[in-house]
Motif scaffolding. Structure first.
Motif, PDB file in Angstrom:
ATOM      1  N   VAL A   4       0.859  -1.186   0.000  1.00  0.00           N
ATOM      2  CA  VAL A   4       0.000   0.000   0.000  1.00  0.00           C
ATOM      3  C   VAL A   4       0.895   1.235   0.000  1.00  0.00           C
ATOM      4  O   VAL A   4       1.729   1.410   0.891  1.00  0.00           O
ATOM      5  CB  VAL A   4      -0.932   0.011   1.225  1.00  0.00           C
ATOM      6  CG1 VAL A   4      -1.799   1.269   1.232  1.00  0.00           C
ATOM      7  CG2 VAL A   4      -1.808  -1.248   1.231  1.00  0.00           C
ATOM      8  N   MET A  32      -5.764  -1.716   6.740  1.00  0.00           N
ATOM      9  CA  MET A  32      -4.821  -2.728   6.257  1.00  0.00           C
ATOM     10  C   MET A  32      -4.803  -3.926   7.196  1.00  0.00           C
ATOM     11  O   MET A  32      -4.864  -5.085   6.761  1.00  0.00           O
ATOM     12  CB  MET A  32      -3.422  -2.129   6.130  1.00  0.00           C
ATOM     13  CG  MET A  32      -3.264  -1.143   4.992  1.00  0.00           C
ATOM     14  SD  MET A  32      -1.642  -0.314   5.004  1.00  0.00           S
ATOM     15  CE  MET A  32      -0.528  -1.707   4.738  1.00  0.00           C
ATOM     16  N   LEU A  40       3.174  -0.811   4.330  1.00  0.00           N
ATOM     17  CA  LEU A  40       2.738   0.558   4.048  1.00  0.00           C
ATOM     18  C   LEU A  40       3.955   1.409   3.724  1.00  0.00           C
ATOM     19  O   LEU A  40       4.912   1.471   4.505  1.00  0.00           O
ATOM     20  CB  LEU A  40       2.003   1.135   5.256  1.00  0.00           C
ATOM     21  CG  LEU A  40       1.548   2.599   5.172  1.00  0.00           C
ATOM     22  CD1 LEU A  40       0.591   2.806   4.005  1.00  0.00           C
ATOM     23  CD2 LEU A  40       0.891   3.029   6.486  1.00  0.00           C
ATOM     24  N   ALA A  80      -9.574   3.570   0.821  1.00  0.00           N
ATOM     25  CA  ALA A  80      -8.666   2.443   1.014  1.00  0.00           C
ATOM     26  C   ALA A  80      -9.415   1.240   1.575  1.00  0.00           C
ATOM     27  O   ALA A  80      -9.254   0.105   1.101  1.00  0.00           O
ATOM     28  CB  ALA A  80      -7.518   2.842   1.940  1.00  0.00           C
ATOM     29  N   PHE A  82      -9.705  -2.473  -0.132  1.00  0.00           N
ATOM     30  CA  PHE A  82      -9.230  -3.680   0.547  1.00  0.00           C
ATOM     31  C   PHE A  82     -10.349  -4.711   0.663  1.00  0.00           C
ATOM     32  O   PHE A  82     -10.136  -5.914   0.457  1.00  0.00           O
ATOM     33  CB  PHE A  82      -8.695  -3.346   1.941  1.00  0.00           C
ATOM     34  CG  PHE A  82      -7.549  -2.368   1.954  1.00  0.00           C
ATOM     35  CD1 PHE A  82      -6.723  -2.203   0.854  1.00  0.00           C
ATOM     36  CD2 PHE A  82      -7.300  -1.584   3.077  1.00  0.00           C
ATOM     37  CE1 PHE A  82      -5.669  -1.297   0.862  1.00  0.00           C
ATOM     38  CE2 PHE A  82      -6.254  -0.684   3.103  1.00  0.00           C
ATOM     39  CZ  PHE A  82      -5.432  -0.536   2.003  1.00  0.00           C
TER      40      PHE A  82
END
Length: 232
Positions: free
Chosen positions: A9, A27, A35, A151, A155
């Motif tokens: 990411v 995440m 990340l 995000a 995901f």
């Protein structure tokens, strides 16, 4: 449930500690752990960690880098997320993009890139992406999602594609793409990473070729490249 272990990411120039923390939390929710921040502004790391809740391990291991190229090092497939799509830019909605991303995760590594909170991705940054993806919302300012919310939606859709079998494991198509690029690179009007290569990538991603088929395509492109060199 399949998780996003192999998804990198990338967030470009984040400025809000809360957003970084919320992205880390999302995440962790779906098993992603890598990340990378490109030129991050100075922000309160403790606050980001607090916002991340059970995603603190993502905050502790995140990496700052100086450029998008550094952030994407070693990743063959890159998805750029954007709300600003021009008429000439091929893109897919999040639900259509998710199985493609899941395919690449089944075969290896992939990265998803989120732009700046205020202005998203630049034209040059979009050009570095294999695929552009967008979340359809209402027109105007009200349709602009917070980066951390976007995000989380991405995901979730990728994880669902992995879980329900939408993704089919296929061979790494990068050898065919790289040979195609080399074969055409000397031709007038060919732009590396441009529309021709994006079209090839889109077709091969949907086709799920075997390793043998990828090898034969790469050999065919190499032959075309050698013929082109002889004709010059």
């Amino acid at each position: 449930m399949p998780y996003l272990n192999d998804l990198r990411v990338v967030v470009i120039e984040p400025s809000a500690a809360g957003n970084v923390g919320w992205i880390a939390r999302a995440m962790a929710n779906f098993g992603a752990h890598e990340l990378v921040l490109v030129n991050p502004s100075v922000f309160d790391l403790k606050l980001a960690r607090d916002f991340s809740c059970h995603g603190a391990s993502v905050i502790d291991s995140m990496r700052p880098v100086n450029s998008l190229d550094d952030a994407l090092s070693g990743i063959p497939f890159v998805v750029g997320t954007t709300r600003r799509i021009s008429g000439s830019e091929p893109f897919r909605g999040v639900r259509q993009a998710a199985p493609v991303i899941a395919d690449r995760l089944a075969a290896g590594r992939a990265a998803i890139v989120f732009g700046r909170e205020s202005s998203g991705l630049s034209k040059e940054e979009k050009a570095k992406c294999s695929l552009l993806a967008s979340i359809d919302t209402v027109d105007g300012p009200k349709g602009s999602l917070n980066i951390s919310h976007a995000a989380a939606l991405f995901f979730y859709e990728i994880a669902e594609a992995l879980k329900d079998g939408s993704a089919r494991e296929g061979a790494d198509i990068s050898p065919a793409e790289e040979t195609f690029d080399r074969a055409l690179s000397s031709l007038p009007g060919y732009v590396r990473g441009g529309a021709f290569q994006k079209a090839l990538h889109s077709v091969l991603s949907r086709a799920h070729p075997t390793a043998q088929e990828v090898g034969r395509l790469a050999s065919a492109f190499a032959l075309l490249g050698r013929k082109g060199d002889m004709n010059q």
